[in-house]
Design a protein around this motif. Structure first.
Motif, mmCIF file in Angstrom:
data_model
loop_
_atom_site.group_PDB
_atom_site.id
_atom_site.type_symbol
_atom_site.label_atom_id
_atom_site.label_comp_id
_atom_site.label_asym_id
_atom_site.label_seq_id
_atom_site.Cartn_x
_atom_site.Cartn_y
_atom_site.Cartn_z
ATOM 1 N N VAL A 75 0.827 -1.213 0.000
ATOM 2 C CA VAL A 75 0.000 0.000 0.000
ATOM 3 C C VAL A 75 0.858 1.258 0.000
ATOM 4 N N ASN A 76 0.249 2.327 -0.503
ATOM 5 C CA ASN A 76 0.825 3.654 -0.389
ATOM 6 C C ASN A 76 -0.093 4.412 0.563
ATOM 7 N N ILE A 77 0.489 4.919 1.660
ATOM 8 C CA ILE A 77 -0.334 5.562 2.695
ATOM 9 C C ILE A 77 0.068 7.029 2.822
ATOM 10 N N GLN A 78 -0.950 7.907 2.796
ATOM 11 C CA GLN A 78 -0.688 9.319 3.058
ATOM 12 C C GLN A 78 -1.401 9.706 4.345
ATOM 13 N N LEU A 79 -0.617 10.096 5.362
ATOM 14 C CA LEU A 79 -1.178 10.480 6.663
ATOM 15 C C LEU A 79 -0.933 11.972 6.826
ATOM 16 N N ASP A 80 -1.948 12.813 6.619
ATOM 17 C CA ASP A 80 -1.745 14.268 6.525
ATOM 18 C C ASP A 80 -0.570 14.512 5.570
ATOM 19 N N ASN A 81 0.642 14.861 6.105
ATOM 20 C CA ASN A 81 1.747 15.156 5.174
ATOM 21 C C ASN A 81 2.814 14.057 5.088
ATOM 22 N N ILE A 82 2.599 12.944 5.752
ATOM 23 C CA ILE A 82 3.592 11.858 5.728
ATOM 24 C C ILE A 82 3.191 10.848 4.657
ATOM 25 N N ILE A 83 4.172 10.384 3.868
ATOM 26 C CA ILE A 83 3.859 9.355 2.854
ATOM 27 C C ILE A 83 4.677 8.096 3.148
ATOM 28 N N ILE A 84 4.009 6.960 3.134
ATOM 29 C CA ILE A 84 4.660 5.689 3.470
ATOM 30 C C ILE A 84 4.322 4.658 2.388
#
Ligand SMILES: Nc1ncnc2c1ncn2[C@@H]1O[C@H](COP(=O)(O)OP(=O)(O)OP(=O)(O)O)[C@@H](O)[C@H]1O
Length: 294
Positions: A176-185
């Motif tokens: 998965v590609n996860i965007q948490l507010d401004n963090i991308i993982i």
């Protein structure tokens, strides 16, 4: 003190909620408060019943059932914006009630409602579907899906246990590609839980640090873990101490989360399964909902 509408899901908890009707009558008659009890006749009917109840001026609309019934009654209340949500836990898991410290004992739960205290809790959205407790992707969603089948044969929390074991052996991790507010993982994950409440799956304390009224989600990401190791972790998830396994578990706090996957994924929203293609977006609503609790 305003009038109270009780909406009873007769199939919740394998028929447990239905058994509360006479107790509700007994306590409410004694209380001298005006009330009405309606037993649902089909799935999702609680949404319309709660919405009508709210328009008719009921001050408190009580979900008598599990997390699915609570979600439906909350949807009805939110559609008009008027009314307090009450909860008499009558489901199998009762995870939202656990976060809110609402007693499992129906008599005590009714007394809690009659005291009239309330608190405004956050309302989450997952691809436009409302949730109050937890939305998640991964192993747990597949467990919910499989447990639904098992619940028709085995009642109670044991159904979750069998469902979990059965799914674990078949499960494949998700890229998965996860965007948490401004963090991308970018990560290969076993599960991702977007939490408003702390518990799901009948008592798994997936996000012990979640605060249901703080305007944020807490996100628990369980990264790739060997299955045998995950089995050893199981008791930790119940106690909420899995968050200490820094190598495999990460916790974040965010207001908006986007999760992209290249494959079709099951999304668990307060215990109901929806299919997602491509992207799931999780956000917090501008307005919360009032809930009767201590
Ligand atoms: N009269 C009815 N007949 C059949 N299904 C119903 C009826 N009333 C409600 N339902 C459906 O029952 C489903 C399950 O409800 P709920 O989640 O409250 O119970 P549960 O699954 O036993 O509890 P939990 O989610 O805590 O395990 C909901 O999707 C709801 O729409």
């Amino acid at each position: 003190m305003g009038d109270i509408l009780f909406i009873v899901n007769p199939i919740a908890g394998g028929g447990k909620s239905k058994g509360f009707v006479s107790l509700i009558k007994e306590i409410m008659d004694e209380s001298k408060r005006k009330y009405e009890i309606i037993v649902t006749e089909k799935p999702k009917e609680a949404i319309r019943l709660a919405s009508h109840g709210s328009m008719k001026g009921y001050e408190t609309i009580v979900a008598v059932g599990g997390d699915g019934t609570i979600n439906e009654v909350a949807l009805g209340i939110l559609s008009t914006g008027a009314g307090t949500l009450g909860i008499i836990p009558g489901g199998t898991g009762n995870d939202l009630a656990r976060t809110l410290n609402i007693p499992n004992d129906p008599k005590k739960a009714i007394e809690t409602i009659l005291k009239g205290h309330k608190k405004k809790i956050d309302v989450g959205f997952a691809n436009d579907n409302m949730f109050l407790n937890i939305a998640s992707i991964g192993l747990d969603s597949e467990i919910v899906k499989n447990t639904e089948k098992i619940k028709t044969k085995i009642k109670g929390r044991f159904a979750y246990f069998i469902g979990a074991l059965n799914t674990l052996f078949k499960y494949r991790n998700k890229e998965v590609n996860i965007q948490l507010d401004n963090i991308i993982i970018d990560e290969e994950i076993m599960l991702l839980a977007v939490s408003n409440g702390k518990y799901y799956g009948g008592g798994f304390k997936i996000c012990p640090m979640a605060v249901i009224e703080d305007g944020y989600f807490h996100i628990c990401i369980v990264k790739k873990v060997p299955k045998i190791k995950l089995l050893l972790f199981f008791p930790l998830f119940f106690r909420g101490t899995h968050t200490k396994i820094k190598k495999n578990v990460e916790i974040y706090k965010a207001k908006e989360i986007k999760v992209k996957t290249s494959e079709k994924t099951d999304l668990n929203i307060d215990g109901e399964i929806f299919e997602v293609y491509g992207e799931a977006v999780f956000s917090i609503g501008d307005k919360g909902i009032d809930v009767a609790c201590e």
